[in-house]
Design a protein around this motif. Structure first.
Motif, short mmCIF file in Angstrom:
data_model
loop_
_atom_site.label_atom_id
_atom_site.label_comp_id
_atom_site.label_asym_id
_atom_site.label_seq_id
_atom_site.Cartn_x
_atom_site.Cartn_y
_atom_site.Cartn_z
N LYS A 1 41.43 27.21 113.84
CA LYS A 1 40.51 27.52 114.25
C LYS A 1 39.47 28.37 113.16
O LYS A 1 38.39 28.18 113.11
CB LYS A 1 40.52 28.58 115.53
N ASN B 1 37.80 25.82 110.98
CA ASN B 1 37.16 25.10 111.74
C ASN B 1 37.92 23.65 111.67
O ASN B 1 37.16 22.42 111.29
CB ASN B 1 35.76 24.71 111.29
N ILE C 1 40.57 21.91 114.07
CA ILE C 1 41.29 22.05 115.42
C ILE C 1 42.23 20.67 115.34
O ILE C 1 41.58 19.47 115.52
CB ILE C 1 40.72 22.10 116.53
#
Length: 476
Positions: free
Chosen positions: A195, A198, A200
């Motif tokens: 997370k 960025n 996932i």
């Protein structure tokens, strides 16, 4: 009785020495080329590249060809990324790009007609699987139209994969299209770390695609990890390593995250307060080395580990390992032709790089020209130093006598200044020097960039200033 190379314990070829790393780590090149790409100039033009190709042809050389294809597009932005990429969901941009990429492939194919066989193909990016299955099939057919390819058994045809962009069915299709090696970007399995950068990427997604690659018959599976990302700890790194080792890839690359937001804008989105300390990063690196070597992986060099049965480990034992813009390679004698925006070729005694923006890349091809924007021609001194750096990076040793036989030099005289600097590194335990060999010690292997920097005439020139060196990442 000699001990077979594969019987040598993996832990014997590298030693982690934290005090030594703290003392010597500094900014420096990664030596995917020498001279390094920052030394390329705009004085090098298409005519220089054509002359290099003609020179290779005139010598009657039939070395194999290594072909690199750059696909710059990605769906989403990973904050740590320092690659040349274009973030877009507008798929028509890929269609336009492929039109121009095919033009470049045709020009290069004509230049190398009846001359070389492609034994190595690598698709990188960006995200190569940004292309649809149909687009990939059409592009590969175009490549085979203009280049001769080795058989699946004799060739090494690889592609970088973002597991979030492919299904098991797509993986099987890639194998059917001719790829036999596959590389997965993982970086970290921890959800909080994912997370923070960025990216996932659920664990089951990655493992499912890896299993599909095995089921499809890929000959080699590689995983990329990064240490030093925000929210990483020694505990989360250990958990990721446990999962990676259990997944049993053939190769593992563990890259040091270099936080350089002044150079790479996406990194400005990373919360610097969440980055691990330098000491924590050293602990992570130490853990990675111990866990992977204990699991039977061999330290190849820089960031790379491989199973003893992998082609990279075999090539290193046999003295055939090579280093180029894709990292370590088994094809030392190949001419490297690269196509796509920003791609770098190595043909004859030259390096050349394509235009870095789509607009400039398209404009050159519209004019019927190769989209070369800069490069360099290597002189005899460059070639000599390139060989030295290659041998040290790949084999961790250098035969002084072999160099003196290949070049009209007396090593101790020609490299008197370098030898003086090497003596200081010898005192630190990084290497040993005698009249015939320079040999990197197990504790010196992690700092191989420091050793190679001694032979880098450009890095050590008086014109090199401190601010310029900040463009490089730390050696550890």
């Amino acid at each position: 009785m000699a001990v077979p190379a594969m019987a040598i314990p993996a832990t014997s070829n590298v030693v982690f020495d934290a005090p030594l790393i703290r003392k010597l780590s500094q900014q420096g090149p990664r030596y995917t080329s020498y001279p390094t790409a920052d030394r390329f100039t705009e004085e090098f033009r298409m005519g220089d590249y054509l002359a290099a190709v003609n020179n290779v042809r005139s010598m009657g050389a039939r070395n194999p060809l290594s072909l690199y294809v750059h696909i710059p597009f990605c769906d989403k932005l990973c904050y740590y990324c320092a690659c040349n990429k274009i973030i877009t969901k507008v798929r028509s941009k890929a269609e336009e790009y492929l039109t121009y990429l095919k033009r470049e492939i045709e020009i290069q194919g004509k230049l190398f007609a009846d001359m070389n066989v492609v034994e190595q193909l690598h698709f990188g990016g960006g995200t190569p699987t940004y292309l649809s299955d149909a687009q990939m099939g059409d592009l590969l057919a175009h490549l085979r139209k203009w280049f001769r390819f080795a058989t699946d058994e004799d060739g090494e045809f690889s592609i970088e994969i973002d597991p979030r962009t492919v299904s098991p069915e797509r993986v099987h299709s890639l194998r059917a299209q001719g790829f036999n090696r596959i590389s997965f970007g993982v970086q970290d399995f921890d959800p909080d770390v994912q997370k923070a950068v960025n990216r996932i990427q659920p664990e089951e997604c990655t493992l499912g695609v890896m299993q599909a690659a095995r089921d499809a018959g890929f000959r080699s599976i590689s995983i990329d990890l990064i240490y030093g990302l925000p929210k990483q700890t020694i505990i989360t790194m250990g958990q990721t390593l446990t999962k990676v080792i259990a997944s049993n890839p053939d190769r593992i690359s563990i890259y040091n995250y270099a936080h350089m937001p002044a150079l790479f804008k996406p990194q400005r989105r990373i919360n610097e307060d969440e980055l691990p300390s330098g000491e924590a990063k050293l602990d992570m690196l130490s853990l990675c080395i111990k866990r992977l070597t204990d699991a039977g992986y061999v330290y190849i060099g820089m960031d790379h580990f491989a199973k003893p049965t992998d082609d990279l480990a075999i090539a290193q034992r046999q003295g055939r390992l090579h280093r180029n813009f894709q990292g370590y390679s088994t094809h030392a004698d190949a001419e490297m032709v690269s196509v796509g925006v920003s791609a770098i070729s190595a043909v004859g005694s030259t390096y050349s790089q394509n235009e870095k923006t789509l607009e400039a890349y398209y404009e050159k091809l519209e004019q019927g020209e190769l989209p070369i924007c800069r490069g360099t021609k290597l002189n005899v001194d460059d070639l000599l130093r390139r060989i030295i750096i290659q041998m040290l990076m790949c084999n961790f040793e250098l035969s002084v006598k072999s160099l003196e036989q290949a070049y009209p030099i007396t090593f101790s005289t020609y490299f008197a200044t370098e030898l003086e600097k090497l003596r200081a590194l010898e005192a630190d335990g990084l290497l040993t020097i005698d009249s015939e060999w320079i040999t990197v010690t197990p504790k010196g292997r992690l700092l191989i960039r420091n050793i190679c920097m001694v032979f880098d005439r450009y890095f050590n020139s008086k014109q090199e200033v401190k601010l310029e060196r900040l463009r490089y990442s730390k050696t550890i």
